[in-house]
Design an enzyme around this catalytic site. Structure first.
Site, PDB file in Angstrom:
ATOM      1  N   HIS A 292      26.357 -36.737 -20.435  1.00 29.58           N
ATOM      2  CA  HIS A 292      27.715 -36.444 -19.950  1.00 29.58           C
ATOM      3  C   HIS A 292      28.647 -37.658 -20.029  1.00 29.58           C
ATOM      4  CE1 HIS A 292      26.595 -32.495 -18.683  1.00 29.58           C
ATOM      5  NE2 HIS A 292      25.759 -32.901 -17.750  1.00 29.58           N
TER       6      HIS A 292
ATOM      7  N   ASP B 276      19.587 -29.496 -23.079  1.00 27.05           N
ATOM      8  CA  ASP B 276      19.833 -29.468 -21.629  1.00 27.05           C
ATOM      9  C   ASP B 276      20.649 -28.206 -21.299  1.00 27.05           C
ATOM     10  OD1 ASP B 276      19.926 -31.758 -19.232  1.00 27.05           O
ATOM     11  OD2 ASP B 276      21.593 -30.323 -19.125  1.00 27.05           O
TER      12      ASP B 276
ATOM     13  N   HIS C  87      23.137 -28.014 -19.483  1.00 28.42           N
ATOM     14  CA  HIS C  87      24.561 -28.369 -19.447  1.00 28.42           C
ATOM     15  C   HIS C  87      25.015 -28.859 -20.814  1.00 28.42           C
ATOM     16  CE1 HIS C  87      22.935 -29.076 -15.313  1.00 28.42           C
ATOM     17  NE2 HIS C  87      24.009 -28.360 -14.999  1.00 28.42           N
TER      18      HIS C  87
ATOM     19  N   ASP D 205      16.288 -28.672 -17.419  1.00 31.26           N
ATOM     20  CA  ASP D 205      16.941 -27.864 -16.396  1.00 31.26           C
ATOM     21  C   ASP D 205      17.277 -26.459 -16.886  1.00 31.26           C
ATOM     22  OD1 ASP D 205      18.816 -28.960 -18.103  1.00 31.26           O
ATOM     23  OD2 ASP D 205      19.982 -29.978 -16.542  1.00 31.26           O
TER      24      ASP D 205
HETATM   25 ZN   LIG Z   1      21.621 -30.862 -17.274  1.00 33.15          ZN
END
Ligand SMILES: [Zn+2]
Length: 314
Positions: free
Chosen positions: A125, A161, A163, A250
């Site tokens: 991120h 991931d 995200h 995740d």
């Molecule tokens: Zn994540």
């Protein structure tokens, strides 16, 4: 599969309530050892010799390392956003995570792959000018820049991931040499709110970003079909000379942040599929840990993933 773990993770403690905790690496190490693999720690003197400040500055032109050190004082104690707390020793832990990633990368480029860098804090991120989402420096992006410095001109980054890897996307959005593909939960319902299919790169890099968002509640069959039928063929078309994987776990059904429903059997198939894809191309591969916030993400995610990978190649 060579497994490296960053030696300084505990130097980055976080306040109660944040899920990106030091125990995550213990969960990861336990999963690796449970299948008989050895976990290596780079020697401190080896890490000291990994000078990647230039590569970090290329990825983060905001003076990120200085900003981290400036934030490591009690009256600041964070950088950019509350979910990026900074303890007095956090800058050291962040640096060690990047150095461990680069150490592992140099190993796969010299000796062939694959290798897995178990590091925290995670990186995907972290954008060129902002720390966010528990990420301070973008480990995978720095690795890609280092690979380019060492002569790799066709790098593929796969982000699995739950995200969207917004930071990595931003770094390479206009870079035609680096193909970035991310499978993630729909940005309308999931952090960080980017990663729509229409985001495809720009300028010289138009077409070298591929986003595959899936609805909250997506299970393994749909996810693996996207990986096998869309993501991997697109990465193959880039004819990569290196694969980097932002390996978040995740997507596991037990994860408290992610909304996907992948099971251990799905992770096993994912590991097998990726190993087969890498072996078919005889390219080095480096996996770098991103998210995964429940012990089951590792014992029933990382572990079967590695078992699947190892069932095909060593
Ligand atoms: Zn994540």
């Amino acid at each position: 599969m060579r497994i490296w773990v960053t030696p300084s993770s505990e130097l980055h403690p976080v306040p109660a309530g944040l899920p990106e905790i030091p125990e995550r690496l213990r969960w990861a190490e336990d999963a690796v050892r449970a299948i008989g693999l050895i976990v290596d720690r780079p020697m401190p003197e080896d890490l000291d010799r990994v000078d990647c400040t230039e590569q970090i500055a290329m990825v983060h032109p905001d003076g990120r390392l200085d900003r981290l050190r400036e934030g490591a004082v009690p009256w600041r104690a964070k950088i950019d956003t509350p979910e990026c707390p900074i303890s007095p020793t956090t800058p050291e832990a962040v640096m060690a995570a990047v150095q461990t990633t680069i150490w592992a990368l140099r190993g796969v480029l010299v000796h062939g792959g694959p290798a897995f860098a178990l590091v925290r804090p995670p990186g995907h991120h972290a954008t060129p000018r902002h720390a966010m989402g528990f990420c301070y420096v973008n480990n995978v992006a720095v690795a890609a820049r280092e690979a380019q410095r060492l002569g790799r001109t066709r790098v593929a980054i796969l982000d699995i991931d739950v995200h969207h890897g917004n930071g990595t996307q931003d770094v390479f959005y206009e870079d035609a040499q680096v193909f970035f593909c991310s499978l993630h939960e729909d940005p309308r319902t999931q952090y960080p709110g980017t990663g729509f299919a229409a985001e495809r790169g720009a300028g010289a890099g138009l077409g070298t970003t591929l986003n595959l968002p899936y609805a909250n509640g997506t299970a393994g069959e749909t996810y693996l079909r996207g990986l096998d039928d869309t993501a991997l063929p697109a990465l193959a078309a880039h004819r990569p000379d290196l694969l980097l994987v932002s390996a978040g776990f995740d997507t596991h059904e037990a994860d408290p942040l992610g909304g996907f429903l992948l099971s251990g059997a799905d992770f096993r198939r994912m590991g097998q599929g990726l190993a087969r894809w890498v072996a078919a191309r005889s390219i080095p591969a480096l996996l770098v840990l991103e998210g995964g916030y429940d012990p089951l993400c590792f014992s029933d995610g990382l572990r079967p993933f590695l078992e699947g990978w190892l069932s095909l190649i060593d």
